[in-house]
Design a protein around this motif. Structure first.
Motif, mmCIF file in Angstrom:
data_model
loop_
_atom_site.group_PDB
_atom_site.id
_atom_site.type_symbol
_atom_site.label_atom_id
_atom_site.label_comp_id
_atom_site.label_asym_id
_atom_site.label_seq_id
_atom_site.Cartn_x
_atom_site.Cartn_y
_atom_site.Cartn_z
ATOM 1 N N LEU A 46 -5.413 -0.256 7.285
ATOM 2 C CA LEU A 46 -5.183 -1.330 6.320
ATOM 3 C C LEU A 46 -5.226 -0.738 4.908
ATOM 4 N N ILE A 47 -4.199 -1.010 4.135
ATOM 5 C CA ILE A 47 -4.176 -0.563 2.740
ATOM 6 C C ILE A 47 -4.028 -1.800 1.860
ATOM 7 N N VAL A 48 -5.009 -1.989 0.997
ATOM 8 C CA VAL A 48 -4.983 -3.116 0.073
ATOM 9 C C VAL A 48 -4.616 -2.567 -1.309
ATOM 10 N N LYS A 49 -3.560 -3.121 -1.869
ATOM 11 C CA LYS A 49 -3.018 -2.654 -3.159
ATOM 12 C C LYS A 49 -3.274 -3.723 -4.217
ATOM 13 N N VAL A 50 -3.951 -3.340 -5.282
ATOM 14 C CA VAL A 50 -4.234 -4.259 -6.386
ATOM 15 C C VAL A 50 -3.540 -3.707 -7.631
ATOM 16 N N ILE A 51 -2.770 -4.537 -8.280
ATOM 17 C CA ILE A 51 -1.966 -4.120 -9.430
ATOM 18 C C ILE A 51 -2.424 -4.896 -10.652
ATOM 19 N N GLY A 52 -2.727 -4.173 -11.731
ATOM 20 C CA GLY A 52 -3.144 -4.868 -12.943
ATOM 21 C C GLY A 52 -3.284 -3.902 -14.105
ATOM 22 N N GLU A 53 -3.754 -4.447 -15.206
ATOM 23 C CA GLU A 53 -3.997 -3.634 -16.398
ATOM 24 C C GLU A 53 -5.305 -2.866 -16.224
ATOM 25 N N THR A 54 -5.346 -1.645 -16.722
ATOM 26 C CA THR A 54 -6.591 -0.887 -16.746
ATOM 27 C C THR A 54 -7.491 -1.437 -17.847
ATOM 28 N N ASP A 55 -8.715 -1.778 -17.483
ATOM 29 C CA ASP A 55 -9.683 -2.323 -18.443
ATOM 30 C C ASP A 55 -10.125 -1.197 -19.381
ATOM 31 N N PRO A 56 -9.903 -1.341 -20.702
ATOM 32 C CA PRO A 56 -10.276 -0.248 -21.608
ATOM 33 C C PRO A 56 -11.780 0.022 -21.624
ATOM 34 N N ALA A 57 -12.580 -0.966 -21.261
ATOM 35 C CA ALA A 57 -14.036 -0.776 -21.283
ATOM 36 C C ALA A 57 -14.512 0.114 -20.137
ATOM 37 N N THR A 58 -13.832 0.036 -18.998
ATOM 38 C CA THR A 58 -14.287 0.780 -17.817
ATOM 39 C C THR A 58 -13.328 1.899 -17.417
ATOM 40 N N LYS A 116 -5.034 -12.694 -12.252
ATOM 41 C CA LYS A 116 -4.320 -11.778 -13.157
ATOM 42 C C LYS A 116 -3.859 -10.505 -12.448
ATOM 43 N N TYR A 117 -4.375 -10.271 -11.249
ATOM 44 C CA TYR A 117 -3.958 -9.112 -10.462
ATOM 45 C C TYR A 117 -2.928 -9.517 -9.422
ATOM 46 N N ASP A 118 -1.953 -8.636 -9.187
ATOM 47 C CA ASP A 118 -1.077 -8.781 -8.023
ATOM 48 C C ASP A 118 -1.750 -8.118 -6.837
ATOM 49 N N LEU A 119 -1.514 -8.684 -5.661
ATOM 50 C CA LEU A 119 -2.157 -8.189 -4.447
ATOM 51 C C LEU A 119 -1.110 -7.993 -3.365
ATOM 52 N N LYS A 120 -1.149 -6.833 -2.739
ATOM 53 C CA LYS A 120 -0.277 -6.574 -1.588
ATOM 54 C C LYS A 120 -1.111 -5.963 -0.466
ATOM 55 N N VAL A 121 -0.695 -6.251 0.737
ATOM 56 C CA VAL A 121 -1.383 -5.722 1.921
ATOM 57 C C VAL A 121 -0.377 -4.921 2.737
ATOM 58 N N LEU A 122 -0.720 -3.673 3.024
ATOM 59 C CA LEU A 122 0.059 -2.863 3.952
ATOM 60 C C LEU A 122 -0.780 -2.678 5.203
ATOM 61 N N LEU A 123 -0.161 -2.861 6.347
ATOM 62 C CA LEU A 123 -0.883 -2.741 7.601
ATOM 63 C C LEU A 123 -0.097 -1.847 8.547
ATOM 64 N N TYR A 124 -0.739 -0.740 8.933
ATOM 65 C CA TYR A 124 -0.145 0.180 9.909
ATOM 66 C C TYR A 124 -0.675 -0.185 11.283
ATOM 67 N N GLU A 125 0.230 -0.607 12.162
ATOM 68 C CA GLU A 125 -0.180 -0.862 13.545
ATOM 69 C C GLU A 125 -0.154 0.442 14.343
ATOM 70 N N THR A 126 0.807 1.296 14.013
ATOM 71 C CA THR A 126 0.864 2.661 14.538
ATOM 72 C C THR A 126 1.269 3.543 13.365
ATOM 73 N N ASP A 127 1.306 4.861 13.610
ATOM 74 C CA ASP A 127 1.756 5.766 12.550
ATOM 75 C C ASP A 127 3.175 5.430 12.108
ATOM 76 N N ARG A 128 3.956 4.876 13.027
ATOM 77 C CA ARG A 128 5.378 4.685 12.759
ATOM 78 C C ARG A 128 5.746 3.258 12.387
ATOM 79 N N ASN A 129 4.890 2.301 12.746
ATOM 80 C CA ASN A 129 5.201 0.888 12.490
ATOM 81 C C ASN A 129 4.206 0.309 11.508
#
Ligand code: NI
Length: 136
Positions: A46-58, A116-129
């Motif tokens: 399972l790969i969870v992808k979060v897309i957003g602005e980098t917080d300048p404080a952290t 404010k974040y975009d979220l995507k989920v990638l799921l590998y059931e096998t190496d190929r699928n």
């Protein structure tokens, strides 16, 4: 400019793919071995992808320790070492294909991740699928 961060997690689960409105023969013809009535297992990546602005404080988009903990609490506890058809309410009546599992995982996580974040989920059931949700 936005940055994407990715957290990779892993779970093992069993499932059976079938449509209860079809005969066994129709399910066998379409889903093949995946229709095995005694189930079969996958090592899901399972790969969870979060897309957003980098917080300048952290310097972070999000704290990956927080993201990892969230995935464990909301997803892995539910699905790891489970029979998806029999042990989960999410797939009691929903065919546990990679497509449906990815969408359910996205739904389980979305409300805990700021809009404010975009979220995507990638799921590998096998190496190929593997699947990605959502995908425009
Ligand atoms: Ni399968």
């Amino acid at each position: 400019m936005k940055t994407a961060v990715y957290r990779k997690e892993h779970f093992n689960a069993a499932h059976r793919l079938y449509n209860p409105n079809w005969s066994f023969e129709e399910n066998e013809a379409y889903f093949g071995k995946c229709n095995n009535p005694n189930f079969h297992g996958h090592n899901y990546e399972l790969i969870v992808k979060v897309i957003g602005e980098t917080d300048p404080a952290t310097g972070y988009v999000v704290d990956m320790k927080w993201l990892s903990k969230l995935i464990k609490e909301k997803v892995l506890v539910k699905f790891d070492h489970k029979n998806l058809n029999l042990d989960t309410e999410e797939f009691a009546t929903l065919n546990p294909t990679a497509e449906n599992i990815a969408r359910i995982i996205w739904e389980l996580l979305r409300s805990d991740i700021d809009a404010k974040y975009d979220l995507k989920v990638l799921l590998y059931e096998t190496d190929r699928n593997y699947v990605e949700y959502p995908c425009e």
